[in-house]
Design an enzyme around this catalytic site. Structure first.
Site, mmCIF file in Angstrom:
data_model
loop_
_atom_site.group_PDB
_atom_site.id
_atom_site.type_symbol
_atom_site.label_atom_id
_atom_site.label_comp_id
_atom_site.label_asym_id
_atom_site.label_seq_id
_atom_site.Cartn_x
_atom_site.Cartn_y
_atom_site.Cartn_z
ATOM 1 N N CYS A 185 0.853 -1.202 -0.071
ATOM 2 C CA CYS A 185 -0.199 0.075 0.235
ATOM 3 C C CYS A 185 0.894 1.264 -0.141
ATOM 4 C CB CYS A 185 -0.956 0.029 1.069
ATOM 5 S SG CYS A 185 -0.401 -0.689 2.392
ATOM 6 N N HIS A 278 -2.225 6.660 4.059
ATOM 7 C CA HIS A 278 -0.789 6.726 4.616
ATOM 8 C C HIS A 278 -0.067 7.936 3.795
ATOM 9 C CE1 HIS A 278 -1.349 2.617 5.774
ATOM 10 N NE2 HIS A 278 -0.820 1.866 4.768
HETATM 11 P P1 NAP Z 1 -7.769 -9.033 7.015
HETATM 12 O O1 NAP Z 1 -8.698 -8.038 7.292
HETATM 13 O O2 NAP Z 1 -6.735 -9.594 8.050
HETATM 14 O O3 NAP Z 1 -8.487 -10.169 6.265
HETATM 15 C C1 NAP Z 1 -7.707 -11.561 5.906
HETATM 16 C C2 NAP Z 1 -8.806 -12.196 5.174
HETATM 17 O O4 NAP Z 1 -8.082 -13.425 4.769
HETATM 18 C C3 NAP Z 1 -9.955 -12.551 5.849
HETATM 19 O O5 NAP Z 1 -11.096 -12.636 4.708
HETATM 20 C C4 NAP Z 1 -9.646 -13.765 6.356
HETATM 21 O O6 NAP Z 1 -10.889 -14.695 6.463
HETATM 22 C C5 NAP Z 1 -8.976 -14.501 5.209
HETATM 23 N N1 NAP Z 1 -8.198 -15.691 5.861
HETATM 24 C C6 NAP Z 1 -7.487 -15.678 7.071
HETATM 25 N N2 NAP Z 1 -6.787 -16.774 7.157
HETATM 26 C C7 NAP Z 1 -7.258 -17.735 6.343
HETATM 27 C C8 NAP Z 1 -7.165 -18.894 6.211
HETATM 28 N N3 NAP Z 1 -6.542 -19.797 6.777
HETATM 29 N N4 NAP Z 1 -7.854 -19.520 5.128
HETATM 30 C C9 NAP Z 1 -8.607 -18.791 4.166
HETATM 31 N N5 NAP Z 1 -8.763 -17.481 4.524
HETATM 32 C C10 NAP Z 1 -8.209 -16.922 5.500
HETATM 33 O O7 NAP Z 1 -6.451 -8.491 6.124
HETATM 34 P P2 NAP Z 1 -6.576 -7.296 5.026
HETATM 35 O O8 NAP Z 1 -5.917 -6.106 5.554
HETATM 36 O O9 NAP Z 1 -7.673 -7.261 4.401
HETATM 37 O O10 NAP Z 1 -5.383 -7.731 4.046
HETATM 38 C C11 NAP Z 1 -5.740 -8.776 2.916
HETATM 39 C C12 NAP Z 1 -4.657 -8.697 2.165
HETATM 40 O O11 NAP Z 1 -4.106 -7.649 1.438
HETATM 41 C C13 NAP Z 1 -3.277 -9.023 3.061
HETATM 42 O O12 NAP Z 1 -2.319 -10.163 2.283
HETATM 43 C C14 NAP Z 1 -2.553 -7.898 3.078
HETATM 44 O O13 NAP Z 1 -1.191 -7.908 3.287
HETATM 45 C C15 NAP Z 1 -2.871 -7.289 1.760
HETATM 46 N N6 NAP Z 1 -3.013 -5.687 1.729
HETATM 47 C C16 NAP Z 1 -3.532 -5.086 2.732
HETATM 48 C C17 NAP Z 1 -3.762 -3.735 2.880
HETATM 49 C C18 NAP Z 1 -4.160 -3.121 3.909
HETATM 50 O O14 NAP Z 1 -4.230 -1.677 3.625
HETATM 51 N N7 NAP Z 1 -4.959 -3.386 4.686
HETATM 52 C C19 NAP Z 1 -3.193 -2.930 1.514
HETATM 53 C C20 NAP Z 1 -2.431 -3.678 0.505
HETATM 54 C C21 NAP Z 1 -2.331 -5.232 0.687
HETATM 55 P P3 NAP Z 1 -11.795 -14.775 7.943
HETATM 56 O O15 NAP Z 1 -12.546 -13.579 7.987
HETATM 57 O O16 NAP Z 1 -12.711 -16.109 7.690
HETATM 58 O O17 NAP Z 1 -10.690 -14.828 8.945
#
Ligand code: NAP
Length: 402
Positions: A185, A278
């Site tokens: 990000c 950010h």
């Molecule tokens: P998050 O809120 O923690 O969401 C994670 C997702 O992954 C949830 O849908 C969760 O499902 C699922 N998950 C976790 N463990 C799992 C498993 N064992 N099997 C299947 N699904 C699973 O994270 P986020 O911030 O949305 O980020 C998601 C991705 O985007 C990450 O890789 C992160 O590094 C990337 N990212 C994030 C941002 C940001 O600003 N937040 C920016 C760029 C990239 P449940 O709800 O069922 O647990």
């Protein structure tokens, strides 16, 4: 000057979820051409997470794509989306998503491609499974960003890197599937701002300090006791990503491999008690001498070409330059251009390098969900996304050897 009139461009798709009503901007990229009558069907992996929710919400109004599947962990699978998700956006859960049953990560979803917002603990192998099963995967996760045959894509910066897809398919034995990723990000907005400077003056050295919002850590993210009234000067793996990913993004695909840009880059990353957006303080050493006026104009005049201008999420001018000395600010500017703009301010001389400035972008939109949409739209425009039924029919029509 009102915040409304300060922003120059707007995306084709007016996302109500991403921008408040006071942030309707005026100048649109060109109207998208007529697409095939039926929308491409999208599945969202990690649909219950904080990025996944943005993907689900943006899909609700998308002119080319429709949501047909949601998938997440075993904690969520089997429930309806409305039961499984802890919804964080102001707008309600889209009606089209509420009753979808959350699936697991079995690569047999009823969709034409997947947008992945999976936790990095599972994204690596799950995305490969989907690519192997024939699904184009448009990922937000870090796992495959630096793979030698996976495009790390910002359409305004390095659309030519899509040429790596056939090589990736050959290397891995993928048929119609492949993986394309968007950057970290903080890297997304940094590189969007660096691109016009690289084109106009060349880049020698970059020094950047980030002030990153808590939504960047997913949900529930950083404990309130740690971040309230505080700054945490460490985000695991973030500085490494910010120092590596721009080299690939600003580098070249030479037909067989990605060649790094070879820029000197040092990043300091901090978590601050801001919800979304950010902020980054950037000092840049340029190869050619440039006045501050020329730097501002290069940023302000950064304009996308006709192909990108036809994409619904694209902004005609993705970098917005503000003149007020106290901008950009996360609360006031993160939604500029429906969250897709990189907002720049405080362009001034740097006594150590050449120029310094402050930049800001919405980490969940330009840094994640919106970036994935733009990537998917470019893939669709270039014919990389097809209806899976059409793909199956084409395979069935192949002559059978006797
Ligand atoms: P998050 O809120 O923690 O969401 C994670 C997702 O992954 C949830 O849908 C969760 O499902 C699922 N998950 C976790 N463990 C799992 C498993 N064992 N099997 C299947 N699904 C699973 O994270 P986020 O911030 O949305 O980020 C998601 C991705 O985007 C990450 O890789 C992160 O590094 C990337 N990212 C994030 C941002 C940001 O600003 N937040 C920016 C760029 C990239 P449940 O709800 O069922 O647990």
């Amino acid at each position: 000057m009102s915040s409304q009139s300060q922003y120059g461009g707007d995306s084709n798709m007016q996302s109500k979820q991403a921008a408040s009503s006071s942030e309707k901007h005026v100048e649109k990229a060109s109207t998208p051409g007529r697409r095939a009558e039926k929308k491409l069907r999208a599945g969202v992996l990690g649909a219950t997470g904080i990025v996944g929710q943005r993907l689900v919400s943006l899909l609700a109004g998308h002119p080319w794509f429709e949501l047909t599947e949601v998938a997440a962990s075993e904690r969520s699978s089997g429930k309806t989306y409305a039961e499984a998700v802890s919804w964080h956006l102001d707008a309600p859960i889209p009606r089209s998503a509420r009753n979808l049953v959350v699936k697991g990560l079995d690569p047999s979803l009823d969709c034409d491609f997947v947008l992945s917002a999976l936790d990095s603990s599972v994204a690596g192998s799950a995305e490969e499974d989907f690519a192997r099963a024939g699904y184009p995967v448009v990922s937000n996760s870090r796992n495959h960003r630096m793979d030698p045959d996976v495009p790390l894509l910002i359409p305004e910066v390095n659309a030519a890197h899509l040429d790596a897809i056939p090589r990736q398919q050959k290397n891995h034995g993928y048929d119609t599937g492949f993986i394309v990723t968007n950057p970290n990000c903080s890297t997304a907005s940094l590189v969007l701002v660096l691109k016009p400077l690289a084109d106009a003056f060349g880049l020698e050295k970059i020094f950047v300090v980030t002030l990153q919002a808590i939504s960047g850590a997913g949900y529930p993210g950083v404990p309130a006791m740690d971040i309230q009234g505080n700054v945490i000067p460490f985000i695991s793996g973030e500085e490494e990503k910010m120092e590596l990913e721009p080299q690939k993004l600003l580098g070249k695909w030479d037909g067989s491999r990605f060649v790094d840009a070879g820029i000197g880059l040092s990043a300091h990353c901090n978590r601050v008690p801001v919800v979304d957006g950010h902020l980054e303080c950037l000092s840049v050493g340029l190869k050619k001498i440039a006045s501050l006026h020329e730097v501002r104009e290069a940023l302000r005049n950064f304009e996308i070409g006709a192909e990108l201008a036809s994409l619904p999420t694209a902004l005609k001018n993705p970098v917005v330059v503000l003149d007020d000395e106290n901008r950009p600010q996360p609360r006031r500017d993160a939604n500029a251009g429906n969250g897709m703009a990189a907002v720049v301010g405080r362009v001034r001389e740097c006594p150590l390098l050449d120029v310094k400035l402050t930049l800001l972008a919405h980490n969940l939109v330009r840094g994640a969900a919106g970036a994935a949409f733009l990537n998917a739209e470019l893939l669709a425009a270039r014919g990389f996304l097809k209806r899976r039924s059409a793909v199956r029919e084409q395979n069935l029509a192949e002559p059978v050897s006797r």
